[in-house]
Design an enzyme around this catalytic site. Structure first.
Site, PDB file in Angstrom:
ATOM      1  N   HIS A 148      -3.578   5.818   3.704  1.00  0.00           N
ATOM      2  CA  HIS A 148      -4.359   4.648   3.312  1.00  0.00           C
ATOM      3  C   HIS A 148      -3.753   3.358   3.855  1.00  0.00           C
ATOM      4  O   HIS A 148      -4.447   2.509   4.421  1.00  0.00           O
ATOM      5  CB  HIS A 148      -4.424   4.628   1.780  1.00  0.00           C
ATOM      6  CG  HIS A 148      -5.364   3.644   1.185  1.00  0.00           C
ATOM      7  ND1 HIS A 148      -5.007   2.348   0.898  1.00  0.00           N
ATOM      8  CD2 HIS A 148      -6.658   3.760   0.808  1.00  0.00           C
ATOM      9  CE1 HIS A 148      -6.020   1.709   0.352  1.00  0.00           C
ATOM     10  NE2 HIS A 148      -7.053   2.551   0.285  1.00  0.00           N
ATOM     11  N   ASP A 169       0.842  -1.197   0.000  1.00  0.00           N
ATOM     12  CA  ASP A 169       0.000   0.000   0.000  1.00  0.00           C
ATOM     13  C   ASP A 169       0.880   1.251   0.000  1.00  0.00           C
ATOM     14  O   ASP A 169       1.966   1.234  -0.586  1.00  0.00           O
ATOM     15  CB  ASP A 169      -0.917  -0.030   1.231  1.00  0.00           C
ATOM     16  CG  ASP A 169      -2.286   0.554   0.931  1.00  0.00           C
ATOM     17  OD1 ASP A 169      -2.365   1.777   0.751  1.00  0.00           O
ATOM     18  OD2 ASP A 169      -3.269  -0.206   0.886  1.00  0.00           O
ATOM     19  N   ASN A 204     -13.826   0.058  -6.475  1.00  0.00           N
ATOM     20  CA  ASN A 204     -14.863   1.035  -6.126  1.00  0.00           C
ATOM     21  C   ASN A 204     -15.490   1.647  -7.372  1.00  0.00           C
ATOM     22  O   ASN A 204     -15.813   2.830  -7.402  1.00  0.00           O
ATOM     23  CB  ASN A 204     -14.265   2.155  -5.264  1.00  0.00           C
ATOM     24  CG  ASN A 204     -13.733   1.651  -3.946  1.00  0.00           C
ATOM     25  OD1 ASN A 204     -14.132   0.600  -3.464  1.00  0.00           O
ATOM     26  ND2 ASN A 204     -12.823   2.407  -3.360  1.00  0.00           N
ATOM     27  N   SER A 264     -11.288  -1.093  -0.309  1.00  0.00           N
ATOM     28  CA  SER A 264      -9.962  -1.095   0.339  1.00  0.00           C
ATOM     29  C   SER A 264     -10.072  -1.422   1.815  1.00  0.00           C
ATOM     30  O   SER A 264      -9.146  -1.967   2.414  1.00  0.00           O
ATOM     31  CB  SER A 264      -9.298   0.275   0.182  1.00  0.00           C
ATOM     32  OG  SER A 264      -8.834   0.469  -1.123  1.00  0.00           O
TER      33      SER A 264
END
Length: 880
Positions: free
Chosen positions: A397, A345, A499, A580
């Protein structure tokens, strides 16, 4: 009506030709004609750029409201400065506001005269929580007061930090007052049920009229003695080189009182109780001391007593963990330190108090220095530097994802991760703005699996699970071969389905062998943004920041570890939503399974998943394109892992509910309640009862045992305006469970509203905002339109500007982006686009309150908000 930021005027220079003529009566010989000089042809007009139209709607959640007199000059102005002019608001709600002392804060509507007090009137229930997060706590201070209908202060929270919190003592009508003590600041109010009460408890256990003070002059010289005398204090204990115990003299001398109270002096007159006034004056004097140059430290003299404090302060706000039946799984296993989940990430905030000690060595694989944000390429440091150049706040994130997997549990602070006994391997492959390359991601995956990679090293042991909360590239044969190799070597790979709100395959989630995870909301329904399709294997909680179904005053996003970098880095706990957030729930459960049965292979996991052993079936019976094989159930998964060892497990049926709290607000629509056998063996539903006549339950889709989906209904007929609570009790052959239900009659605070919203069209190529449209709410919706937009790549960003500093999306302000704020989608504009609808939400976070957090700053993280509202001056185009 709209303001264009880029105006182009084309001027065409035209050449005119004249001829000769006669001058009248007498005839004359005309001279021979003179040849005209050659005229160049007019230059070709530049090509006209075809412009397109973009239209859409920004949508505010029904649980959001706004202070009637923020500093923004475009927002509607409804002053709420006194008890008599208190603004009616709804319960529950998340409210954004602004207060300031005269001459403080940003230039705007309230700069000169100040907006010292905001008053709000609402119905509250005993035990509800009122929490205020102060945006600019480092340069300003605001306090929280609770008044009864008679105008008496009955409680207050007057700390000097970032959070103020109160617990409602009784049912009734109350007035909530936000008061500026110093400076000017945005703030967020979260009012609702079952919020964390630990933050407010300490202020009630102080010794009145006493303070512990450490002076910068440790010998307590005449100068510091004079400072103490100025506030009518005398020494009772302590000595040189250590803190002093100071006694505040009780006095009615207004001169001393004014020095102690400062700008809060008028509040004193509204406090009738002697004990309450003693606490008020003690805490106000301590606040005053903290702003004194001679004082290094000032705090109350707390009374020490035994009382229960929850292990993880914000666990009750993590609705998504009970949703997958995690507490029952923790009875068997919390994760093994030898089990590792690699999080590929944006990196990690490694010193976050809930992550320190939870991770093993990782690596940074972002090779492009311009994209890395940390000044170098591949290196052994996976620390997340945040978005220093990309517009919008840093989401951190990777830290959020890592916390969902393995934030420290049972440590008395913050949140708990799914497998908090396991360890996280942070691998940084995404740089500025959460963007990376497929090559860098592949190198991180190779490292996690113990394969040769560009770092020239491998971990001591390969990761058991790899979490990929990322995607966007097309199918790649090389990547499929890599995943085949990684999975064949025994590593479980989990990825977010995407998404995109579509069934178009997203990669890496759609590669063979990778577990693709779609997202559900708090109601166990597919989230509006979640991708779906034939490649989806399983569902997990992804949340929805646009709702507050459980009525706790916070958005129904996933709460996990994070950071806030408005000026400097602060460790915090943030609400994000998306697939996520769903993927690490699945990855954490896989870590729990590996903890009890290390020999489980990815193929074993897939067999158990397909057989229904790991999930609660949602949607049509069996596998479907929205939920795959169902929503992951941690308890069932751990039992299945134990069974795979050949152990004989005793049947332990246990009834569980999809939600333990339901909040209707002012909605009329039924809410769904799922009754689930979260254990093993059989159980039947024997009785369902409700405590109130206005509350009822009806079956919707149930099996022979009574398990399945029920509708919870309310009837407001003949009920007076106010807030109501009730309970639903469900008795099964195994156990009794209870769900609390809240609803309101009447909507005193009106429709959803976050104030004026500014929609920016952001050019990705030139990295600048090229157009702005501002709008005010109509039933919670903000329509926008951009015309004459050239072809290109754009992002749509929207937000409010309560403090009027010409930047949207500051702390305490609403923010949104098409399609989601967490992962904005680039708009490839080559035709008119309509229906670009997306939510705008307050960016709510729970600050970390550990002492270590307060000193964490880094020059590399100093940054100002980047998303600018205006480019050509103060004029704004506004749709009303």
């Amino acid at each position: 009506m709209m303001k264009h930021w880029l105006l182009m005027t084309l001027f065409l220079l035209l050449a005119s030709c004249g001829g000769g003529g006669s001058s009248g009566g007498s005839q004359q010989t005309e001279p021979p004609p003179v040849a005209a000089p050659p005229v160049d042809p007019p230059p070709a007009a530049p090509p006209v750029t075809e412009g397109f139209v973009i239209t859409g709607t920004v949508i505010a959640s029904s649980s959001q409201s706004v202070d009637g007199d923020t500093n923004d000059t475009v927002s509607e102005y409804n002053p709420n400065d006194t008890l008599l002019s208190a603004q009616a608001i709804n319960n529950p709600t998340t409210l954004g506001g602004y207060v300031n002392q005269p001459g403080s804060g940003e230039s705007g509507r309230s700069f000169a005269e100040g907006d010292v007090d905001d008053f709000f009137r609402l119905e509250l229930l005993a035990g509800q929580s009122i929490t205020m997060v102060i945006a600019d706590f480092d340069i300003a201070d605001a306090d929280l007061y609770l008044y009864n209908q008679n105008g008496d202060i009955i409680d207050f929270s007057i700390e000097s930090g970032e959070v103020e919190n109160l617990i409602v003592p009784d049912d009734g009508t109350f007035l909530v007052n936000v008061s500026a003590y110093s400076g000017g600041t945005n703030y967020l109010l979260a009012i609702g049920n079952q919020a964390n009460q630990a933050r407010s408890s300490l202020q009630h256990y102080i010794e009145p009229w006493q303070a512990i003070v450490r002076y910068r002059d440790s010998d307590h010289s005449n100068q510091t003695a004079m400072a103490a005398a100025d506030l009518a204090m005398e020494q009772r204990g302590g000595g040189p080189q250590r803190p002093w115990l100071m006694q505040l003299k009780t006095t009615d001398d207004r001169q001393y009182l004014a020095r102690r109270m400062g700008t809060a002096m008028p509040k004193r007159a509204s406090i009738g109780s002697g004990d309450l006034q003693a606490r008020f004056e003690t805490l106000m004097t301590i606040k005053r001391l903290r702003s004194t140059d001679e004082v290094e430290l000032a705090e109350p003299n707390f009374r020490v007593r035994g009382f229960f404090t929850p292990d993880d302060e914000a666990f009750e706000t993590q609705w998504h963990l009970p949703l997958i039946d995690l507490p029952a799984a923790w009875d068997s296993v919390k994760g093994d330190p030898d089990v590792t989940v690699a999080v590929v990430d944006t990196g990690i905030l490694s010193q976050h108090p809930d992550l320190a000690g939870q991770w093993v060595a990782g690596y940074d694989f972002v090779r492009d220095i311009a994209q890395s944000g940390d000044g170098d390429g591949i290196d052994p440091n996976p620390e997340d530097p945040g978005n220093l150049q990309t517009p919008g706040p840093s989401s951190y994130h990777g830290t959020h994802v890592a916390g969902t997997v393995g934030a420290a549990g049972n440590n008395g602070i913050g949140v708990a991760g799914v497998a908090y006994g396991a360890r996280i391997m942070p691998l940084r492959a995404l740089g500025e703005g959460g963007v990376g390359t497929s090559y860098d991601v592949s190198q991180a995956i190779r490292y996690a699996a113990g394969l040769a990679n560009d770092s020239g090293t491998v971990p001591d042991a390969p990761a058991d699970v790899i979490n990929l909360s990322l995607g966007g590239g097309p199918f790649s044969s090389a990547e499929q071969q890599l995943y085949n190799q990684v999975i064949a070597n025994g590593t479980i790979v989990v990825a977010a389905a995407g998404n995109e709100a579509s069934s178009v395959p997203q990669y890496p989630a759609s590669y063979d062998g990778v577990f693709s995870v779609s997202a559900v909301d708090i109601n166990r329904q597919l989230a509006s943004y979640s991708s779906r399709g034939v490649y989806v294997d399983v569902a997990a909680p992804g949340g929805d920041n646009g709702t507050d179904v459980n009525g706790d005053g916070y958005p129904d996003g996933v709460l996990s570890t994070g950071g806030v970098d408005n000026g400097s880095l602060e460790f915090a706990y943030t609400f994000l939503n998306g697939t996520s957030m769903a993927a690490p729930h699945m990855a954490g459960v896989m870590a729990l399974m590996r903890s009890v049965n290390p020999g489980l292979s990815p193929a074993d996991i897939e067999t158990l998943l397909v057989s229904g052993r790991l999930t609660d079936d949602l949607g049509p019976p069996g596998r479907d394109d929205s939920y795959g094989h169902g929503m992951i159930n941690a308890y069932k998964s751990v039992i299945a892992a134990l069974d795979s060892l050949g152990d004989t497990t005793v049947d332990l049926p246990r009834l569980s509910l999809s939600a333990t709290t339901l909040s209707f607000g002012d909605s009329e629509a039924p809410l769904e309640l799922e009754l689930i056998n979260a254990g093993s063996g059989e159980l039947t539903i024997e009785l369902i009862t409700s405590s109130e006549q206005w509350l009822s339950v009806s079956s919707q889709d149930i099996d022979e045992e009574g398990l399945g989906s029920y509708d919870v209904n309310i009837n407001r007929q003949d009920l007076a305006d106010g807030v109501y609570s009730g309970e639903i009790k469900v008795l099964s052959s195994a156990n009794l469970v209870t769900a609390k239900v809240f609803m309101s009659v009447g909507r005193p605070g009106g429709e959803a509203n976050v104030g004026a919203v500014y929609i920016l069209l952001y050019d990705r190529v030139n990295e600048e905002a090229v157009a702005e449209f501002s709008a005010t709410a109509e039933n919670g919706r903000y329509a926008f339109q951009f015309t004459d937009v050239p072809p290109g790549q754009y992002e749509l960003v929207a937000g409010s500007d309560s403090d009027n500093d010409f930047f949207i999306c500051d702390a305490g302000e609403a923010c949104g982006s098409w399609l989601t704020l967490d992962q904005p989608i680039v708009l490839e504009l080559n035709e008119d686009r309509a229906g670009l609808d997306f939510p705008v939400e307050y960016q709510v976070f729970l600050p970390d309150i550990t002492a270590e957090n307060r000193d964490v700053t880094s020059p590399a993280r100093q940054r100002q908000p980047i998303v600018r509202k205006r480019a050509l001056g103060p004029a704004r185009a506004t749709q009303r």
